[in-house]
Design a protein around this motif. Sequence first.
Motif, short mmCIF file in Angstrom:
data_model
loop_
_atom_site.label_atom_id
_atom_site.label_comp_id
_atom_site.label_asym_id
_atom_site.label_seq_id
_atom_site.Cartn_x
_atom_site.Cartn_y
_atom_site.Cartn_z
N GLN A 43 0.91 -1.14 -0.03
CA GLN A 43 -0.02 0.04 0.18
C GLN A 43 0.77 1.20 -0.06
OE1 GLN A 43 -2.24 -1.09 3.45
NE2 GLN A 43 -4.20 -1.22 2.20
N LEU A 44 2.13 1.27 0.59
CA LEU A 44 2.91 2.23 0.86
C LEU A 44 3.53 2.73 -0.47
CD1 LEU A 44 3.90 4.54 2.89
CD2 LEU A 44 5.48 3.14 3.63
N ASN A 45 4.07 1.49 -1.03
CA ASN A 45 4.68 1.59 -2.26
C ASN A 45 3.75 2.49 -3.51
OD1 ASN A 45 7.14 0.79 -1.30
ND2 ASN A 45 6.71 -1.29 -1.82
N LYS A 46 2.62 1.91 -3.48
CA LYS A 46 1.51 2.19 -4.51
C LYS A 46 1.34 3.86 -4.16
CE LYS A 46 -0.75 -1.83 -5.31
NZ LYS A 46 -2.34 -2.70 -5.08
N HIS A 47 1.47 4.23 -3.00
CA HIS A 47 1.12 5.61 -2.71
C HIS A 47 2.19 6.34 -3.28
CE1 HIS A 47 -0.78 9.13 -0.57
NE2 HIS A 47 0.63 8.98 -0.03
N PHE A 48 3.22 5.99 -2.92
CA PHE A 48 4.65 6.90 -3.39
C PHE A 48 4.52 6.75 -4.97
CE2 PHE A 48 6.27 6.42 0.77
CZ PHE A 48 6.57 7.51 1.04
N GLU A 49 3.90 5.85 -5.60
CA GLU A 49 3.92 5.64 -7.11
C GLU A 49 3.00 6.69 -7.55
OE1 GLU A 49 2.95 1.81 -8.42
OE2 GLU A 49 5.00 0.78 -7.71
N PHE A 50 1.86 6.84 -6.94
CA PHE A 50 0.87 7.97 -7.16
C PHE A 50 1.41 9.32 -6.97
CE2 PHE A 50 -2.41 10.87 -5.39
CZ PHE A 50 -3.16 11.01 -6.50
N LEU A 51 2.29 9.40 -5.86
CA LEU A 51 2.95 10.87 -5.67
C LEU A 51 3.92 11.06 -6.78
CD1 LEU A 51 3.65 10.80 -1.70
CD2 LEU A 51 1.79 11.81 -3.10
N TYR A 52 4.52 9.94 -7.61
CA TYR A 52 5.44 10.52 -8.28
C TYR A 52 4.96 10.65 -9.62
CZ TYR A 52 9.84 9.44 -6.07
OH TYR A 52 11.10 9.56 -5.31
N GLU A 53 3.64 10.06 -9.85
CA GLU A 53 2.68 10.30 -11.13
C GLU A 53 2.19 11.88 -10.92
OE1 GLU A 53 -0.31 7.46 -10.83
OE2 GLU A 53 0.86 5.93 -11.68
N GLN A 54 1.84 12.33 -9.70
CA GLN A 54 1.55 13.71 -9.42
C GLN A 54 2.44 14.92 -9.94
OE1 GLN A 54 -1.98 14.65 -8.94
NE2 GLN A 54 -2.05 12.45 -9.53
N LEU A 55 3.74 14.13 -9.46
CA LEU A 55 5.05 15.27 -9.53
C LEU A 55 5.24 15.15 -10.89
CD1 LEU A 55 7.15 16.98 -8.17
CD2 LEU A 55 8.59 14.66 -7.93
N ASN A 56 5.01 14.11 -11.66
CA ASN A 56 5.39 14.37 -13.20
C ASN A 56 4.32 14.91 -14.00
OD1 ASN A 56 7.84 12.39 -12.91
ND2 ASN A 56 6.59 10.66 -13.27
N PHE A 57 3.13 15.03 -13.33
CA PHE A 57 2.19 15.72 -14.04
C PHE A 57 2.44 17.44 -13.93
CE2 PHE A 57 -1.68 18.51 -13.53
CZ PHE A 57 -2.44 18.09 -15.06
N ILE A 58 3.08 17.88 -12.53
CA ILE A 58 3.48 18.91 -12.29
C ILE A 58 4.53 19.55 -13.20
CG2 ILE A 58 4.39 20.52 -10.55
CD1 ILE A 58 3.09 19.02 -8.61
N LYS A 59 5.52 18.64 -13.28
CA LYS A 59 6.61 18.83 -14.34
C LYS A 59 6.16 19.00 -15.78
CE LYS A 59 9.92 16.18 -11.64
NZ LYS A 59 10.45 14.62 -11.44
N GLN A 60 5.28 18.27 -16.18
CA GLN A 60 4.59 18.46 -17.73
C GLN A 60 4.18 19.93 -17.46
OE1 GLN A 60 5.83 16.40 -19.88
NE2 GLN A 60 4.96 17.85 -21.28
N LEU A 61 3.29 20.08 -16.53
CA LEU A 61 2.39 21.52 -16.69
C LEU A 61 3.44 22.70 -16.79
CD1 LEU A 61 0.10 22.94 -16.14
CD2 LEU A 61 0.42 22.81 -13.97
N LEU A 62 4.59 22.53 -15.93
CA LEU A 62 5.44 23.90 -16.16
C LEU A 62 6.08 23.71 -17.49
CD1 LEU A 62 6.96 25.99 -14.87
CD2 LEU A 62 8.78 24.38 -14.00
N ASN A 63 6.60 22.52 -18.07
CA ASN A 63 6.99 22.41 -19.35
C ASN A 63 6.21 23.05 -20.61
OD1 ASN A 63 9.44 21.19 -18.57
ND2 ASN A 63 8.88 19.07 -18.98
N ASP A 64 5.07 22.70 -20.34
CA ASP A 64 4.09 23.04 -21.28
C ASP A 64 3.74 24.60 -21.33
OD1 ASP A 64 3.61 20.54 -22.05
OD2 ASP A 64 1.97 19.89 -21.09
N SER A 65 4.21 25.29 -20.05
CA SER A 65 3.82 26.64 -19.78
C SER A 65 4.92 27.65 -20.20
CB SER A 65 3.31 26.70 -18.50
OG SER A 65 2.08 25.94 -18.22
N THR A 66 6.25 27.16 -20.35
CA THR A 66 7.23 27.89 -20.22
C THR A 66 7.34 28.98 -21.31
OG1 THR A 66 8.44 26.27 -21.71
CG2 THR A 66 8.82 26.09 -19.10
#
Length: 262
Positions: A43-66
């Motif tokens: 359960q904990l590992n899946k939660h961290f996978e979800f957090l990294y997915e959210q972080l990747n979304f944030i990175k992509q959001l910044l890349n798309d907005s530069t």
Amino acid sequence: MATPKTQTQKDVDAFLEAFNGKKEAVTEGLKEAETLAKNTEGQLNKHFEFLYEQLNFIKQLLNDSTTRLPIYEITQGQKAIEQLDLQIAAAKAALAPKKKFSFKSRKPSPAAASPPDAARSPPVAPLAAAAACPTEVDASLLASRLSAAELTSDEHSVSNLADQTIDLTTKKGMRALRIFNLQRCTVYTGVVSGSVFLENCQDCVFALASQQIRIHSSTGCDYYLYVRSNPIIEHTDRNVVQARFAPYNVHYPDRDTEFEAA
């Protein structure tokens, strides 16, 4: 009567609303991880996978907005992303620790680099030879060198450079390295005990020794790697990535001693 907002102001407001919302979600997720730590590891590992997915979304959001954001907002966004990345990594290490990574079992060979085995390589073309990556780091050849005095902690970032050579082999005890927005640069490191994250780099050469290497939105680069597992390539079309990989083969003073101690 209020002054109408410019298009840039509207773009900034829209970006910050989305960016801050996702950032707060990741922050809340880190708090939830402490509660989940008492549950099963899965359960904990899946939660961290979800957090990294959210972080990747944030990175992509910044890349798309530069292209629509002022440089200040881009820089602040990069700093916030870097901080979140480090916080997630620290929380995962504390709450779901893995077996300690060691370089001792497999030191890099001093022989000339050869292409990695095709079955273990990412699906990109291997390097035919390592001639493009000098095997001896010579300060006289460096266009730019960051001294130990300029790097005072164990977590570092290198960003927004072009046509430079950065030698970090003299910096010992690095735990994490973040590399952003480099063009036609060469970067050498010694041992990085944690992770190296590269984002938005073009036509660069990297010689890296690390537990994990993540490559995000980067093209046309050569990678000379010593890493525990295959590099993670994110948000990059592998058909056009034009990346080449070969074993790490940089020699510098006390290299063998550093690898033995890692």
